[in-house]
Design an enzyme around this catalytic site. Structure first.
Site, PDB file in Angstrom:
ATOM      1  N   GLY A  54     -11.437   1.624   4.261  1.00 38.83           N
ATOM      2  CA  GLY A  54     -10.069   1.179   3.511  1.00 38.83           C
ATOM      3  C   GLY A  54     -10.296   0.380   2.123  1.00 38.83           C
ATOM      4  N   ALA A  55     -10.722  -1.279   2.654  1.00 34.88           N
ATOM      5  CA  ALA A  55     -10.497  -1.604   1.581  1.00 34.88           C
ATOM      6  C   ALA A  55     -11.885  -2.279   0.719  1.00 34.88           C
ATOM      7  CB  ALA A  55      -9.962  -3.384   1.790  1.00 34.88           C
TER       8      ALA A  55
ATOM      9  N   ASP B 195     -10.014   5.801   9.450  1.00 37.42           N
ATOM     10  CA  ASP B 195     -10.654   5.191   9.470  1.00 37.42           C
ATOM     11  C   ASP B 195     -11.062   4.038  10.638  1.00 37.42           C
ATOM     12  OD1 ASP B 195     -11.999   3.464   7.330  1.00 37.42           O
ATOM     13  OD2 ASP B 195     -10.518   2.783   6.792  1.00 37.42           O
TER      14      ASP B 195
ATOM     15  N   ILE C 169       0.800  -1.184  -0.135  1.00 43.08           N
ATOM     16  CA  ILE C 169      -0.111   0.082   0.134  1.00 43.08           C
ATOM     17  C   ILE C 169       0.954   1.286  -0.269  1.00 43.08           C
ATOM     18  CG2 ILE C 169      -1.398   1.828   1.201  1.00 43.08           C
ATOM     19  CD1 ILE C 169      -2.999  -1.154   2.563  1.00 43.08           C
TER      20      ILE C 169
ATOM     21  N   GLU D  35     -12.600   9.581  22.061  1.00 42.89           N
ATOM     22  CA  GLU D  35     -11.878  10.460  22.357  1.00 42.89           C
ATOM     23  C   GLU D  35     -11.887  11.595  20.652  1.00 42.89           C
ATOM     24  OE1 GLU D  35      -9.708   7.380  24.989  1.00 42.89           O
ATOM     25  OE2 GLU D  35     -10.656   7.661  22.851  1.00 42.89           O
TER      26      GLU D  35
ATOM     27  N   HIS E 252     -13.996   2.437   8.243  1.00 44.23           N
ATOM     28  CA  HIS E 252     -13.451   1.066   8.246  1.00 44.23           C
ATOM     29  C   HIS E 252     -13.749   0.951   6.536  1.00 44.23           C
ATOM     30  CE1 HIS E 252     -10.902  -2.400   9.332  1.00 44.23           C
ATOM     31  NE2 HIS E 252     -10.368  -1.883   9.225  1.00 44.23           N
TER      32      HIS E 252
ATOM     33  N   ASP F 240      11.117   3.202   5.820  1.00 41.60           N
ATOM     34  CA  ASP F 240      10.868   1.695   6.139  1.00 41.60           C
ATOM     35  C   ASP F 240      12.307   0.781   6.182  1.00 41.60           C
ATOM     36  OD1 ASP F 240      10.026  -0.716   6.291  1.00 41.60           O
ATOM     37  OD2 ASP F 240       8.440  -0.751   4.364  1.00 41.60           O
TER      38      ASP F 240
ATOM     39  N   ALA G 257      -4.342   2.495   8.668  1.00 43.22           N
ATOM     40  CA  ALA G 257      -4.223   1.544   8.600  1.00 43.22           C
ATOM     41  C   ALA G 257      -4.693   0.146   9.973  1.00 43.22           C
ATOM     42  CB  ALA G 257      -2.521   1.270   8.865  1.00 43.22           C
ATOM     43  N   ARG G 258      -3.694   1.009  11.029  1.00 43.99           N
ATOM     44  CA  ARG G 258      -5.193   0.138  12.331  1.00 43.99           C
ATOM     45  C   ARG G 258      -5.030   0.579  13.372  1.00 43.99           C
ATOM     46  NH1 ARG G 258      -6.050  -2.980   8.892  1.00 43.99           N
ATOM     47  NH2 ARG G 258      -6.236  -5.871   9.248  1.00 43.99           N
TER      48      ARG G 258
END
Length: 384
Positions: A273-274, A254, A147, A259, A271, A166, A229-230
């Site tokens: 994303g996909a 996502d 991604i 908060e 969510h 990375d 991502a998460r």
């Protein structure tokens, strides 16, 4: 016939790839050889003894008990890259949402229903929702996997200055990455200079709360952050505080949290994303391929808990063995196999290893019993 247990609704485009003469699949199975799952949580599921593999139609595997599966010799697959384009497109959308206050402006216009001369009235409010262009701005990408690379290349094409971090950048990733992307090995260097930051790494104990009070403090004032991502990659309390202070100008996530929902300059998506038909089809097709290749040929591809291994089949009988990665295991295996070994492959990954042996003669019950009795052997199965 192989039995495949389905969790969640799986794309029919993928399910159609199962050979109906070899496979049966259903959501209502008590005993099965494989699992095909999307988001259902499997941590409390009692797996049958015959279960050999689980394929997750998606990238993240936090809904699967990886350690438990490894101990029981259950191979867990994911589908890296199958949903990469869908997420990439939403990241690009999120860059614009974080900049131009599009959602806020659209919501404000909805509230004008019934206003006299609504067109001019709406236009008068546009200054409140003005925002910067992304062209010429610096984007920092944490994680250059399938991604992250797509996001980087798309952002370059939109005239952004792209920096990527990375430490585990793969050869394939490097080859696909635009030469215009500035690859850094120090995360602090990326954080300090970017106008926008998006994160694309798996959730592990090491990556949890990658974006926290300390890392936010290293960022530019007015930075805009995206997390598709998460949810746990971002400390939401620290993010809420940064939004309130103005340190972070906008946050697109996502993943819902109390908060963040309270913050005016945050946009929370459900969510998405996909969530495209193309992505769901691609993930299902890849997952089905992984299951059939493993069950029929012993090939492991895209496993998250065991090493990938493909041994070309040249005839005879195939023995597939999952075992602990301990000294002298290969010599113990070859000693237990009495038939001539025609072909062999072995790979290890951490505490576990996988071995495939092709023999000229069919292994006897005594041979298989001897293999299963080897200290550290987890599972033994025969093919062909």
């Amino acid at each position: 016939m192989y039995q495949v247990k389905l969790y969640n609704k799986i794309s029919p485009v993928g399910l159609e790839l199962f050979d109906k003469e070899k496979y049966a699949y259903s959501e209502d199975m008590a005993d099965y050889d494989a699992v095909l799952v999307r988001s259902a949580k499997l941590h409390d599921v009692a797996f049958p003894e015959k279960l050999k593999c689980i394929a997750r139609a998606g990238a993240g595997v936090n809904n699967i008990p990886i350690d438990k599966c490894s101990e029981q010799g259950i191979v867990v697959f994911n589908t890296p890259g199958a949903n990469a384009n869908a997420v990439k497109e939403l990241v690009i959308c999120s860059l614009l949402l974080a900049s131009r206050k599009i959602v806020q402006g659209a919501n404000w216009v909805k509230g004008l229903k019934g206003t006299l001369d609504i067109g001019p009235a709406a236009e008068k409010g546009k200054a409140t929702y003005a925002g910067p262009e992304i062209s010429g701005k610096r984007l920092g990408i944490i994680g250059l996997g399938a991604i992250g690379v797509k996001v980087a290349n798309a952002a370059v094409a939109m005239d952004m200055e792209v920096w990527g971090y990375d430490p585990y950048l793969s050869v394939d990733g490097a080859l696909q990455l635009s030469r215009a992307v500035h690859h850094v090995t120090d995360l602090s260097e990326l954080l300090a200079g970017c106008d926008y930051i998006t994160i694309h790494v798996p959730l592990t104990p090491d990556t949890k709360d990658t974006i926290n009070a300390d890392t936010i403090a290293k960022m530019k004032d007015g930075v805009r952050i995206i997390n598709l991502a998460r949810g746990e990659l971002v400390d939401t309390k620290a993010m809420a505080a940064a939004l309130e202070s103005g340190k972070v100008a906008a946050y697109v996530s996502d993943f819902a949290s109390d908060e963040i929902l309270e913050q005016e300059n945050a946009i929370t998506l459900p969510h998405l994303g996909a969530s495209t038909p193309e992505s769901e089809d691609n993930c299902a097709k890849m997952a089905v391929y992984e299951i059939t290749e493993y069950l029929e040929k012993g090939t492991i591809r895209n496993s998250v808990n065991f090493p990938n291994l493909k041994v070309p089949y040249e005839g005879g009988y195939r023995i597939c063995m999952i075992h602990k990665n301990v000294p002298n295991m290969i010599s113990a295996i070859t000693s237990a196999v009495k038939s001539n070994i025609e072909n062999m492959g072995n790979r290890s990954r951490g505490d576990y290893a996988y071995t495939i042996i092709d023999t000229a003669a069919q292994p006897s019950a005594d041979d298989l019993a001897a293999l299963r009795a080897i200290d550290g052997m987890i599972s033994v199965r025969t093919l062909f």
